[in-house]
Structure formats: C-alpha cells, structure tokens
Design a protein around this motif. Structure first.
Motif, short mmCIF file in Angstrom:
data_model
loop_
_atom_site.label_atom_id
_atom_site.label_comp_id
_atom_site.label_asym_id
_atom_site.label_seq_id
_atom_site.Cartn_x
_atom_site.Cartn_y
_atom_site.Cartn_z
N GLY A 157 0.70 -1.09 -0.18
CA GLY A 157 0.46 0.04 -0.10
C GLY A 157 0.94 1.14 0.20
N GLY A 158 1.87 1.29 0.90
CA GLY A 158 3.12 2.40 0.71
C GLY A 158 3.17 2.43 -0.46
N LEU A 159 4.07 1.56 -0.88
CA LEU A 159 4.70 1.46 -2.14
C LEU A 159 3.62 2.33 -3.35
N MET A 160 2.02 1.62 -3.17
CA MET A 160 1.27 2.01 -4.45
C MET A 160 0.84 3.93 -3.84
N TRP A 161 0.83 3.96 -2.80
CA TRP A 161 0.96 5.41 -2.99
C TRP A 161 1.79 6.66 -3.43
N THR A 162 3.17 6.48 -3.18
CA THR A 162 4.12 6.55 -3.53
C THR A 162 3.85 6.70 -5.10
N ALA A 163 3.63 5.38 -5.70
CA ALA A 163 3.84 5.46 -6.74
C ALA A 163 2.29 7.02 -7.74
N ILE A 164 1.49 6.33 -6.75
CA ILE A 164 0.41 7.54 -7.32
C ILE A 164 1.03 9.32 -7.34
N TRP A 165 1.77 9.54 -5.82
CA TRP A 165 2.08 11.18 -5.76
C TRP A 165 2.98 11.37 -6.71
N ALA A 166 3.73 10.28 -7.03
CA ALA A 166 5.02 10.26 -8.12
C ALA A 166 4.47 11.04 -9.24
N THR A 167 3.14 10.13 -9.49
CA THR A 167 2.83 10.48 -11.38
C THR A 167 1.76 11.61 -11.29
N LEU A 168 1.22 11.69 -10.22
CA LEU A 168 0.47 13.32 -9.80
C LEU A 168 1.48 14.07 -9.93
N TYR A 169 2.78 14.24 -9.87
CA TYR A 169 3.52 15.44 -9.51
C TYR A 169 3.92 15.71 -11.13
N PHE A 170 4.42 14.71 -11.92
CA PHE A 170 5.27 15.17 -12.91
C PHE A 170 4.74 14.97 -13.77
N TYR A 171 3.41 13.79 -13.71
CA TYR A 171 1.76 14.85 -14.37
C TYR A 171 1.14 15.43 -13.87
#
Length: 338
Positions: A186-200
């Motif tokens: 769940g932590g890894l998935m959250w990191t992937a989500i907010w990183a995607t939101l940041y770069f896009y």
C-alpha cells in the motif's frame, strides 16, 4: 455378492490397470473372511462399512497420492503463493503504467486513461494471478508425486522435516507490532500515485468537464514548470519512501530503527512539501480565478484557504504516522515463549 462386486469395482477402477486383478482377488478374499457362513445383505453392508469408502481404500493401495497438494507440502505451497502473488501483481501494474505513460501523446485526458487503466489493471492482476497459481501448483504437484517420503509429515520452508531447532530461526512478533504485506505494498502504491500526480500534474490535477468521450481536462491547477524546479529533492523523497517500504518488508515488524527512519522520511517529505506549496506561483492564475468565482471569494483568500488547509492536513497526517510508528515500536514481546 452384487454389493461385493460393485465395491471391488469401485476400488479397482481407481488403481493402475496392471494391479487391478491381484488387488481384486485380495479384496474379495478379505471381504469373505469378514462374513459369516450364512450371510445376508446386512452382513455384507456391515463388512463393507468396516472397510470404508472405496476412495479411501484405493488411496491406500496406490503408490501415488490421490490429491493435488497434500499436507506434506501444503504449508510451503501456501507460503510461497502468498509471497509471490503480491510481488507479481505489483510488478505487472508498474509495467502496465509504464507502457501507458511512455506511449502517452497528450491527446487524451489522463482521467479517461486512468478509468481505462482501472479496468485493465484488475484484469492484469487476475491474469497474472492465474499464471502464478498454475505454475506454482504444477511445480508442487510434481514434487508431491516424485517425493519418495511416504510418511506424510509436513515440511518446513527449507523442505526439511520440522525440529524444535527451527524455532530458533523464528522471531516472535506481536500482532500489533507486525507489518503486513498489505501495508508495505500500500505504501509503494501510494508513492507511485503521488509521484505520477507530481510529474503529470498539468494533465491530472485541475478542472474537468463532461465531454462527448467522457471527462475533458480544461484547466490545470498547478504550474508544471514550477513543480519541475524541485524535481531533484522530490526524487530523493521518492527514493526514501521506497527504501522505507523495502525495509519494512524485510523486517516484518516495527522497530526503533524503522520508526526513526519513518520519522526522517515524514520530516523530509513535509519540509519539501512546504517549500513547494508556499511558492507563490504554484497555482495557475486561471485555476485560481475560476475557483474564486465559483466560491464568490477573493482569489487571494482562495489561495490562502487552500494552501492552509492542505498544509494542515499534510502536517497532521505526517505527525500521526511518525507517532504511530514509535508507538508500535515500543510494543513489548510479552507472552514470548522462551
């Protein structure tokens, strides 16, 4: 005699062809020895009842098991499945997301792609799960049938018989102190989500309106150029969060070191978030004007309220996460068997 012949047939049809005749003769002789001289149907039924189900009796005659995964390998089999399935699911999702974003041309709203990814992601997880289940099950089914040990004693993860010495290699973990795999992924998935939101962010965060082909992205909320000014320190935060998740996965329980590492990650993340959020040019003017008109307030009031609210929620969640980590790390090991 009719019941006896049917019973023998039910036993022998489950056995290899070459052994059927000999076992049929042996079984018929055994049944006749169990019957009185002048037996009737009730006597036959009692004798057959003592012998038990034809399936169970046939299993005793066979050299190979009549189950797919027996108790000897079942625990190892289930442990491996529980470990491999989540890893395979996460890898498949990451690869699918990478494929989409690498091939993204900007002609379609990200929200429409996200909705399509949800459906495809579910199907990808099911597909990968079926593949993992098939190959792991096939491997253990072959092991079950080639294993020469017939005692049926369950094996440990090292495929050896259990001994009390195996307990020395196991750490007692209280339930409230344990770190589940769901928490880690769940932590890894959250990191992937907010990183995607940041770069896009210029394609994801903003105002959407209904269109002919779903939701259309109209007004970006954030200035992407401003965000990308901070990408080096954001990458550091992403790396720290990934390392923290992997550390949790390895340890399997909250410790003082993990709690300290978690606090450092929360502190660094909070500082970076505050620096970015307080940049006066972060919010796009078009978005600020649109939202201020929508709520009939001054644009500066909207920016202050939005920034203050987001900042309060982020700091509060970071503080709770750090406190909760130390709280779990302090849980003792009362009740541990020595």
């Amino acid at each position: 005699m009719y019941l006896i012949e049917i019973y023998i047939q039910e036993v022998t049809r489950r056995l290899p062809e070459k052994n059927r005749s000999d076992i049929a003769l042996e079984l018929r002789s055994t049944i006749e020895d169990m019957l009185p001289d002048n037996y009737n149907d009730n006597d036959v039924k009692k004798a057959l009842e003592k012998l038990g189900s034809p399936v169970s009796l046939a299993s005793g005659y066979r050299d190979q098991p009549m189950h797919l995964i027996g108790p000897r390998y079942f625990d190892v089999y289930m442990s491996l499945l529980k470990m491999v399935l989540p890893i395979a699911a996460v890898i498949s999702l990451i690869s699918m997301l990478a494929e989409y974003f690498i091939g993204y041309t900007g002609s379609e709203a990200i929200i429409n792609i996200a909705l399509r990814l949800m459906g495809e992601g579910i199907w990808r997880i099911i597909e990968v799960g079926m593949q993992v289940f098939f190959w792991v099950t096939l491997t253990f089914a072959i092991l079950e049938r080639t294993d020469k040990g017939k005692d049926g004693i369950p094996l440990t993860a090292s495929l050896q018989k259990w001994t009390p010495d195996d307990l020395k290699n196991i750490t007692y973990i209280p339930k409230k102190k344990a770190i589940s795999k769901v928490e880690v992924f769940g932590g890894l998935m959250w990191t992937a989500i907010w990183a995607t939101l940041y770069f896009y962010a210029n394609h994801l965060v903003g105002v959407y309106r209904g269109g002919n082909e779903g939701l259309d992205f109209k007004i970006p909320a954030l200035n992407q150029d401003v965000l990308l000014q901070y990408w080096p320190i954001v990458v550091v935060v992403i790396g720290l969060e990934i390392l923290l998740s992997l550390y949790k996965l390895i340890k399997g329980q909250w410790t003082k070191r993990i709690a300290l590492f978690n606090t450092v990650v929360q502190l660094v993340g909070t500082i970076v978030f505050i620096i970015i959020l307080l940049n006066p040019n972060l919010l796009s003017s078009e978005f600020t004007t649109f939202m201020a008109d929508l709520f009939t307030i001054n644009p500066n009031q909207f920016k202050t309220s939005l920034t203050g609210g987001i900042l309060f929620i982020y700091i509060l969640s970071a503080a709770i996460s750090a406190y909760d980590g130390y709280k779990k790390a302090k849980i003792g090991t009362e009740g541990q068997v020595r």
